[in-house]
Design an enzyme around this catalytic site. Structure first.
Site, PDB file in Angstrom:
ATOM      1  CG  ASP A   9      22.665 -27.699 -12.054  1.00  0.00           C
ATOM      2  OD1 ASP A   9      22.863 -26.618 -12.184  1.00  0.00           O
ATOM      3  OD2 ASP A   9      23.068 -28.393 -10.850  1.00  0.00           O
ATOM      4  CG  HIS A 240      27.406 -19.762  -6.307  1.00  0.00           C
ATOM      5  ND1 HIS A 240      28.676 -19.562  -5.814  1.00  0.00           N
ATOM      6  CD2 HIS A 240      26.891 -20.149  -5.379  1.00  0.00           C
ATOM      7  CE1 HIS A 240      28.691 -19.747  -4.440  1.00  0.00           C
ATOM      8  NE2 HIS A 240      27.554 -20.119  -4.141  1.00  0.00           N
TER       9      HIS A 240
END
Length: 320
Positions: A9, A240
């Site tokens: 995303d 992340h």
């Protein structure tokens, strides 16, 4: 080389993960699928195409995927951390390439069937595309090599709510479905990713390299770090999504523990919490390998060595 598909995303850390994967000589990026999360799926697709062109890797095909959760309404994008455009408000040229006509779900199914037991799927956004692929073709459960998920917070607080992590929050039902499906999953959650910090000193080193890519990434990550500072993390920003890629490149970056992991989808204060049964003899069979330790210095060093392409890279250009 490991064949992978990235499911993104594309916000700031997704862009870093794409660059890390494209530039890693250990990986073949056979395609990128997009989903909603940090931003809308349309914005994620545009950003992915822009990043690939920035990396001179626009031959990697991009497939647009889910625009909303399986059950819930679509929530707002993460403007505080990723900016209005998802890339820290850094303006890149409009992409000259377009997404493939095939949707993400169908691409996942066809690619996994074409390369049985060879493809690793790295999901770093909502898990909706994968959940829909399993629903449509459950046979892929035994054909995929592994799914590496950036998501969850099993032993630490969340970053979207006090108990829940953002990617799981984006579509808790999809995450719950994937975890219980039997597909092999490694969970790279906040338990380890918050230990892998990119610092302002690293950004200074990038700017000193004085390349277009180094300046773009430094500008993006400065916005990301400023957002982290507003919530009390003054040291830098978590890597992340890049860590999920790193776990495929070198599984010894982390240590994992098999657990039975469920997602709370009942609503209320604990909604979207990832609940791991850490008992020696869990009540239910372990279904997820949960990463609990990370060799952060070694991983960050490897990431910095490759993300800007100093070592060159490889990517698969085969269209499935």
């Amino acid at each position: 080389m490991e064949k992978i598909i990235l499911d993104v995303d594309t916000g700031i850390d997704d862009a870093l993960a794409i660059a890390y994967a494209v530039h890693s000589p250990a990986l073949e990026v056979c395609g990128i699928t997009t989903t909603f999360g940090n931003i809308t799926v349309e914005e994620a697709t545009r950003n992915t195409l822009q990043v690939l062109e920035l990396l001179d890797a626009s031959t990697i095909p991009v497939y647009q995927g889910a625009s909303k959760p399986i059950v819930r309404d679509l929530t707002g994008k993460a403007r505080l951390f990723h900016g209005e455009n998802g890339l820290g408000n850094v303006v890149l040229p409009e992409p000259s390439t377009t997404a493939q006509p095939q949707c993400a779900t169908q691409f996942l199914i066809s690619a996994i069937k074409e390369y049985p037991h060879e493809l690793t799927l790295v999901t770093v956004g909502s898990m909706t595309n994968l959940a829909q692929a399993i629903m449509a073709a459950p046979e892929i459960i035994t054909l995929v090599k592994r799914v590496v998920v950036m998501g969850g917070a099993v032993t630490v607080p969340g970053n979207r709510t006090p108990v829940a992590e953002a990617n799981i929050c984006a579509d808790p039902e999809a995450a719950a479905y994937v975890f219980q499906s039997g597909i092999p999953v490694t969970l790279v959650g906040l338990d380890v990713t918050m230990q892998t910090l990119l610092t302002r000193e690293h950004l200074q080193e990038w700017r000193a390299k004085d390349t277009r890519l180094s300046h773009v990434f430094a500008d993006m990550c400065e916005v990301y770090m400023n957002a982290y500072a507003t919530v009390g993390n003054l040291r830098g920003c978590g890597l992340h999504d890049p860590l999920a890629v790193g776990v495929v490149i070198d599984p010894t970056f982390v240590k994992s523990v098999p657990m039975h992991v469920a997602v709370d989808t009942a609503g209320g204060a604990s909604d979207a919490r990832t609940i791991g049964d850490r008992r020696e003899h869990p009540a239910q069979t372990p279904n997820v390998d949960v990463c609990l330790e990370v060799d952060h210095e070694r991983f960050v060093g490897h990431f910095l060595k490759h993300v800007l392409g100093n070592e060159g890279g490889n990517h698969c250009v085969k269209r499935v």
